[in-house]
Design an enzyme around this catalytic site. Structure first.
Site, mmCIF file in Angstrom:
data_model
loop_
_atom_site.group_PDB
_atom_site.id
_atom_site.type_symbol
_atom_site.label_atom_id
_atom_site.label_comp_id
_atom_site.label_asym_id
_atom_site.label_seq_id
_atom_site.Cartn_x
_atom_site.Cartn_y
_atom_site.Cartn_z
ATOM 1 N N GLY A 1 -84.435 -6.137 -61.767
ATOM 2 C CA GLY A 1 -85.539 -7.069 -61.546
ATOM 3 C C GLY A 1 -85.445 -8.408 -62.263
ATOM 4 C CD GLN A 2 -81.968 -7.773 -65.082
ATOM 5 O OE1 GLN A 2 -82.204 -7.251 -64.002
ATOM 6 N NE2 GLN A 2 -80.987 -7.377 -65.851
ATOM 7 C CE LYS A 3 -87.910 -16.801 -63.520
ATOM 8 N NZ LYS A 3 -88.490 -16.897 -64.842
ATOM 9 C CG MET B 1 -80.332 -8.606 -61.531
ATOM 10 S SD MET B 1 -78.586 -8.416 -61.236
ATOM 11 C CE MET B 1 -78.589 -7.081 -60.080
#
Length: 159
Positions: free
Chosen positions: A49-51, A53
């Site tokens: 869910g990181q930016k 990704m």
């Protein structure tokens, strides 16, 4: 799917093993098969869910039968960001009639938001062309997970 630190990997590990596992930020994805009953199983994907990704999320939408979006219900400051990325992913053509389950995770923490507050913050009532539901859960404690995925299965059958 969901923002980083919402609890997606903890939730998947808890669902599949019944255990709480030490997790670290997901680079790529985790996947597992959840057996709901003797006849029904769901393949569940946990996508980072990181930016950095999120641009790759669209590659995980082929043949998607339901979108499970996990939010940290104890962190109201991130809900505007969650709303923005949820809207973006729901606008993908591949998800046009796909039902949505929002899991308000971390309900065991003090001051966690209610599902009504989360629905409002995420503007779910604007999802008029889609079946959707919100359920509170705690991946850490295992609360509400089985029920949530039984509901996901019902949403899939209805759609």
């Amino acid at each position: 799917m969901g923002l980083d630190s919402a609890g997606k990997s903890t939730l998947l590990a808890r669902l599949l093993t019944g255990q709480v596992m030490e997790t670290s930020p997901t680079i790529g994805f985790n996947v597992g098969t959840l057996d709901l009953d003797k006849k029904t199983s769901l393949t569940v994907w946990d996508v980072g869910g990181q930016k950095s990704m999120r641009a790759n999320w669209r590659y995980y939408l082929d043949d998607c039968k339901a979108l499970v979006f996990v939010v940290d219900s104890s962190d109201p400051s991130r809900l505007p960001e969650a709303q923005k990325v949820l809207k973006k992913v729901l606008n993908d053509e591949k998800l046009r009639e796909v039902p949505l389950m929002v899991l308000a995770n971390k309900k065991d923490l003090p001051n966690s938001m209610t599902i009504r507050e989360i629905s409002k913050q995420l503007d779910l009532h604007s999802c008029v062309d889609r079946l959707w539901e919100v359920q509170a859960c705690s991946a850490l404690k295992g609360l509400g997970l089985q029920q949530a995925f039984m509901s996901v299965n019902k949403l899939i059958k209805k759609s």
